[in-house]
Design an enzyme around this catalytic site. Sequence first.
Site, PDB file in Angstrom:
ATOM      1  N   ASP A  72       0.858  -1.200   0.165  1.00  0.00           N
ATOM      2  CA  ASP A  72      -0.135   0.059  -0.056  1.00  0.00           C
ATOM      3  C   ASP A  72       0.888   1.087  -0.164  1.00  0.00           C
ATOM      4  OD1 ASP A  72       0.619  -0.691   2.768  1.00  0.00           O
ATOM      5  OD2 ASP A  72      -0.402   1.097   3.260  1.00  0.00           O
ATOM      6  N   ASP A  75       5.712   0.279   3.166  1.00  0.00           N
ATOM      7  CA  ASP A  75       6.118  -0.587   3.832  1.00  0.00           C
ATOM      8  C   ASP A  75       5.900  -2.078   2.839  1.00  0.00           C
ATOM      9  OD1 ASP A  75       3.406  -0.806   3.533  1.00  0.00           O
ATOM     10  OD2 ASP A  75       2.868  -0.378   5.557  1.00  0.00           O
ATOM     11  N   TYR A 224      -4.760   0.405   9.471  1.00  0.00           N
ATOM     12  CA  TYR A 224      -6.103   0.751   8.797  1.00  0.00           C
ATOM     13  C   TYR A 224      -7.401   0.353   9.302  1.00  0.00           C
ATOM     14  CZ  TYR A 224      -3.314   1.892   4.610  1.00  0.00           C
ATOM     15  OH  TYR A 224      -2.015   2.512   4.018  1.00  0.00           O
ATOM     16  N   GLU A 464       5.657   9.877   2.741  1.00  0.00           N
ATOM     17  CA  GLU A 464       5.601   8.545   2.357  1.00  0.00           C
ATOM     18  C   GLU A 464       4.449   8.459   1.423  1.00  0.00           C
ATOM     19  OE1 GLU A 464       4.622   4.235   4.261  1.00  0.00           O
ATOM     20  OE2 GLU A 464       3.897   5.891   5.413  1.00  0.00           O
TER      21      GLU A 464
END
Length: 487
Positions: A72, A75, A224, A464
């Site tokens: 996603d 990571d 999430y 990120e």
Amino acid sequence: MTKFGIIMVAFLVMQGATGAPDYKSALAKSILFFEGQRSGPLPPCQRLTWRRDSALRDGSDENIDLVGGYYDAGDNVKFGFPMAFTTTMLAWSVVEFGDSMGDELENAKAAIRWATDYFFKATSTLPEKMFVQAGDPNGDHNCWERPEDMDTPRTVYSVDTEHPGSDVAGETAAAMAAASMVFKTSDPTYSQNLLQAATQIFDFADKYRGAYSDSLKTSVCPFYCDFSGYQDELLWGASWLHKATGDDYYLNYVHTNEKTLGADENINEFGWDNKHAGLNVLVAKEYLTGNAVFLQSYKSHADSFICSLLPETSGTHVDYTPGGLIYKIGGSNMQHVTSISFLLLVYANYLSSSSQSIPCGSVSATPERLRSIAKRQMDYILGENPLNLSYMVGYGDRFPQRIHHRGSSMPSITDHPDFITCKGGTIWYNTTNPNPNILVGAVVGGPDSSDQYADDRVDFKQSEPVTYINAPLVGALAFFSEDKNNY
């Protein structure tokens, strides 16, 4: 990669370096980014060659093939909830603006198919079970390791009849239904398979209701969590199934469940967790075309959302930075910028088709005004901002050099073939040197409320990239890449 392929990637990196925004170049890069997020065995046509095969045994501990899909962000976990939303938005981008993508349309389809092929695997055990994540997030976030090297637990997580996940299942149903529209003409068999899967996934989501974060707890939280509840995903999934099938059953579902599933809540949010604003815009089209006058409330909520985006209105509206960027408190602000810009353009098209504008107090939200707001956001991302910094990696003369991304920040397998351990990558995490691998097209979280950006790898909220920033951006850039008006 062939010599021609290497030259083409270099060309993509250098295009759009000066002058007015080059939306076509930015569009190509925004799609190329997804190749850098691929998990599994990479195809021969892979253009970002500093990435290699990874996570080739995902699911093997459960005797299921869960190889593939996307990481996603920076990571190495495959989170199903944001992956599904990313896929829905990529598909919606093609549905609305595919005709403006030119040669990039096939690349956009490939990006969608990389995800949907994975979802077929993840939902193969329905109606009893659905796999929604691969990789232990706590173990993963304690390491700074290339995906090609990762030796953290590749635990897989699922929802089932006793541990429901209507949110992630509803979003996956939406993704498969939206994707079925993308492939309807070019690959009708694949399209039909997607639609059948979407129907089955939605039935599972609706029959066994509950939030996946309640079922999986710390395995998905705080990464999430479903903060907004699963109800919006049920309405969202049903709306996409109606759009893909034309079956009035799903439209009636949206109407009859409007109150019980809270369709009038949180109308000014849209993202991987909260679908309300996107739901209202999507459903409002049915009202605008006269197909469903009983859906007037969705149109009203969509109008209210649009009015909240006009800074010149006297009522409550979203915040903007001094430099003109939409700003919402929290991490990764660019996810709001790109998703809201996409909705502005979609709704502008809907309004244009019905020759309407929206009254917002003393001002009127015309299609042209909505497009001008979206264009300002795109131009800000591409470098027209107080720092003269492109927030898309590889676009323009100045762009973020130290993004929070493991694979980009560490030497590639080619340059450093030796295995790098979990903590062995810490030296690259802490260094102030630029990332050695350019993740072309990645859009970072973005500047703060004062338009300031530190370009610091450690500050993940700003530095990120995530897939759900780029997915709606693809559609918005496609629109402006062909549009000839000066908004």
